[in-house]
Design an enzyme around this catalytic site. Sequence first.
Site, PDB file in Angstrom:
ATOM      1  CG  ASP A  49      -1.987   1.122   1.218  1.00 32.94           C
ATOM      2  OD1 ASP A  49      -1.701   2.140   0.761  1.00 32.94           O
ATOM      3  OD2 ASP A  49      -2.798   0.914   1.996  1.00 32.94           O
ATOM      4  CE1 TYR A 138      -6.204  10.451 -11.501  1.00 30.99           C
ATOM      5  CE2 TYR A 138      -7.356  11.994 -12.971  1.00 30.99           C
ATOM      6  CZ  TYR A 138      -6.511  10.838 -12.574  1.00 30.99           C
ATOM      7  OH  TYR A 138      -5.764  10.516 -13.684  1.00 30.99           O
ATOM      8  CB  ILE A 168      -5.619   4.786 -21.263  1.00 31.99           C
ATOM      9  CG1 ILE A 168      -4.490   5.974 -20.710  1.00 31.99           C
ATOM     10  CG2 ILE A 168      -4.901   3.893 -21.919  1.00 31.99           C
ATOM     11  CD1 ILE A 168      -3.969   6.718 -21.791  1.00 31.99           C
TER      12      ILE A 168
HETATM   13  P1  NAD Z   1      -6.332   1.956 -12.327  1.00 34.83           P
HETATM   14  O1  NAD Z   1      -7.196   2.610 -11.502  1.00 34.83           O
HETATM   15  O2  NAD Z   1      -6.558   0.882 -13.351  1.00 34.83           O
HETATM   16  O3  NAD Z   1      -5.248   1.068 -11.288  1.00 34.83           O
HETATM   17  C1  NAD Z   1      -4.723   1.943 -10.263  1.00 34.83           C
HETATM   18  C2  NAD Z   1      -3.878   0.801  -9.463  1.00 34.83           C
HETATM   19  O4  NAD Z   1      -3.571   1.140  -8.259  1.00 34.83           O
HETATM   20  C3  NAD Z   1      -4.970  -0.511  -8.983  1.00 34.83           C
HETATM   21  O5  NAD Z   1      -4.553  -1.483  -9.376  1.00 34.83           O
HETATM   22  C4  NAD Z   1      -5.311  -0.361  -7.509  1.00 34.83           C
HETATM   23  O6  NAD Z   1      -5.474  -1.439  -6.967  1.00 34.83           O
HETATM   24  C5  NAD Z   1      -3.928   0.379  -7.137  1.00 34.83           C
HETATM   25  N1  NAD Z   1      -3.904   1.135  -5.918  1.00 34.83           N
HETATM   26  C6  NAD Z   1      -4.861   1.824  -5.542  1.00 34.83           C
HETATM   27  N2  NAD Z   1      -4.791   2.226  -4.220  1.00 34.83           N
HETATM   28  C7  NAD Z   1      -3.544   2.026  -3.978  1.00 34.83           C
HETATM   29  C8  NAD Z   1      -2.715   1.983  -2.771  1.00 34.83           C
HETATM   30  N3  NAD Z   1      -3.136   2.551  -1.691  1.00 34.83           N
HETATM   31  N4  NAD Z   1      -1.339   1.537  -2.823  1.00 34.83           N
HETATM   32  C9  NAD Z   1      -1.002   0.748  -3.837  1.00 34.83           C
HETATM   33  N5  NAD Z   1      -1.995   0.424  -5.026  1.00 34.83           N
HETATM   34  C10 NAD Z   1      -3.071   1.075  -4.983  1.00 34.83           C
HETATM   35  O7  NAD Z   1      -5.562   3.153 -12.851  1.00 34.83           O
HETATM   36  P2  NAD Z   1      -4.538   3.247 -14.281  1.00 34.83           P
HETATM   37  O8  NAD Z   1      -5.516   3.628 -15.417  1.00 34.83           O
HETATM   38  O9  NAD Z   1      -3.683   2.320 -14.482  1.00 34.83           O
HETATM   39  O10 NAD Z   1      -3.770   4.677 -13.884  1.00 34.83           O
HETATM   40  C11 NAD Z   1      -2.234   4.719 -13.744  1.00 34.83           C
HETATM   41  C12 NAD Z   1      -1.913   6.038 -13.491  1.00 34.83           C
HETATM   42  O11 NAD Z   1      -2.069   6.519 -15.056  1.00 34.83           O
HETATM   43  C13 NAD Z   1      -2.497   6.847 -12.787  1.00 34.83           C
HETATM   44  O12 NAD Z   1      -1.393   7.722 -11.971  1.00 34.83           O
HETATM   45  C14 NAD Z   1      -3.715   7.622 -13.090  1.00 34.83           C
HETATM   46  O13 NAD Z   1      -3.929   8.792 -12.564  1.00 34.83           O
HETATM   47  C15 NAD Z   1      -2.772   7.735 -14.486  1.00 34.83           C
HETATM   48  N6  NAD Z   1      -3.769   8.126 -15.692  1.00 34.83           N
HETATM   49  C16 NAD Z   1      -4.773   7.123 -16.023  1.00 34.83           C
HETATM   50  C17 NAD Z   1      -5.747   7.551 -17.248  1.00 34.83           C
HETATM   51  C18 NAD Z   1      -6.429   6.443 -17.722  1.00 34.83           C
HETATM   52  O14 NAD Z   1      -7.159   6.795 -18.486  1.00 34.83           O
HETATM   53  N7  NAD Z   1      -6.207   5.243 -17.322  1.00 34.83           N
HETATM   54  C19 NAD Z   1      -5.427   8.641 -17.773  1.00 34.83           C
HETATM   55  C20 NAD Z   1      -4.404   9.595 -17.419  1.00 34.83           C
HETATM   56  C21 NAD Z   1      -3.629   9.137 -16.445  1.00 34.83           C
HETATM   57  N1  SER Z   2      -8.958   8.774 -17.603  1.00 41.50           N
HETATM   58  C1  SER Z   2      -8.612   9.471 -16.474  1.00 41.50           C
HETATM   59  C2  SER Z   2     -10.007   9.823 -15.517  1.00 41.50           C
HETATM   60  O1  SER Z   2     -10.951   9.974 -16.252  1.00 41.50           O
HETATM   61  C3  SER Z   2      -8.169  10.760 -16.839  1.00 41.50           C
HETATM   62  O2  SER Z   2      -6.781  10.878 -16.024  1.00 41.50           O
HETATM   63  O3  SER Z   2      -9.796   9.845 -14.612  1.00 41.50           O
END
Ligand code: NAD
Ligand code: SER
Length: 311
Positions: A49, A138, A168
């Site tokens: 965590d 966020y 994404i």
């Molecule tokens: P996601 O929600 O799919 O995955 C996040 C992961 O973090 C999960 O597996 C969850 O179990 C884990 N997590 C949550 N709380 C936690 C904690 N306290 N300790 C350890 N792990 C923990 O997110 P994602 O889409 O894979 O995003 C990854 C990164 O990319 C993030 O920083 C997000 O802000 C960024 N991002 C994602 C998108 C998108 O569209 N997916 C867009 C912009 C930025």
């Molecule tokens: N795909 C992400 C969200 O909607 C953007 O950071 O939160």
Amino acid sequence: MQTVLVTGARGQIGSELIPALQERSEVETVVATDIEEPEAESGPTEKIDVRDKEAFATALEEYDVDTVFHLAAILSAKGENHPQLAFEVNIEGFHNVLEAGRQHGLERLVVPSSIAVFGPETPTDPGEMTTLAPRTIYGISKVFGEHMGNYYNWNFGLDVRGVRLPGIISHKTLPGGGTTDYAVEAFYDAIENGEYDYFVRDDTELPMMYMADAIDALIGIATAPRDSLEYPCSYNVGALSFTPKELTAAIQEHRPDFEAHYEPDERQEIADSWPDDIDDSAAREDWGWEHTYDLESMTADMLEHLEEKLG
Ligand code: NAD
Ligand code: SER
């Protein structure tokens, strides 16, 4: 980038970034960590965590990690439902990662930012040095992340880098509670149900990117020469921008019977606070960012993979 540790390994991006890192010749070990036990196909895993600084610091020492990709986060829509949790994970958790990284002597820390740093007051087609006025916890945590990354760089020499990812789209792991999740869910529902209820209006245009390009962006910023980076923690990376109406039409090219319905909920307000498109010319000029997938090629690839996955 020899020994890499990834937080948030089970998430939408982590589940695809880890195999991509493992394929790189300079990478020897990828330690997959998450708050839930990661399911890495190969390589060590740890249940950590990020709110537990000691556990994270211990893993850095144990594996002698040189590079961290910090992906653990609470995304926009889930964050609005659980703002205290988003603060603890995204702000306090990131501070733990920075501090443990500084004390360990980490070589590089890569942390994605997001289009969520922008807000309603942000001008059209924003660049890097524009108005950042997020309305979500966020987005606020992402602005904090960009500034703290620069601060640790200037003051402690920790090489922190990041790109502002758009929404994404991918077929391996479902997204974890973002505002742009509809652009993934529509594909699953097109195949499983033949129809989808979008939770935003049909004319809601947002920047998006296919996962293969997102992986390229993260590895691209991680491996770029440091002196080429004018905005190390805040590069815009664009690929495509589309509305649900345009996505529906693209899916209908392959599945003509697909029906779309629109029932906007509270996520509409978040979507409306983000720009339709972004200016990513700095990333293209400074470190050669380029994307591959457009709406048509992404749609074809998504449907092909999901038809195989869902049967
Ligand atoms: P996601 O929600 O799919 O995955 C996040 C992961 O973090 C999960 O597996 C969850 O179990 C884990 N997590 C949550 N709380 C936690 C904690 N306290 N300790 C350890 N792990 C923990 O997110 P994602 O889409 O894979 O995003 C990854 C990164 O990319 C993030 O920083 C997000 O802000 C960024 N991002 C994602 C998108 C998108 O569209 N997916 C867009 C912009 C930025
Ligand atoms: N795909 C992400 C969200 O909607 C953007 O950071 O939160």
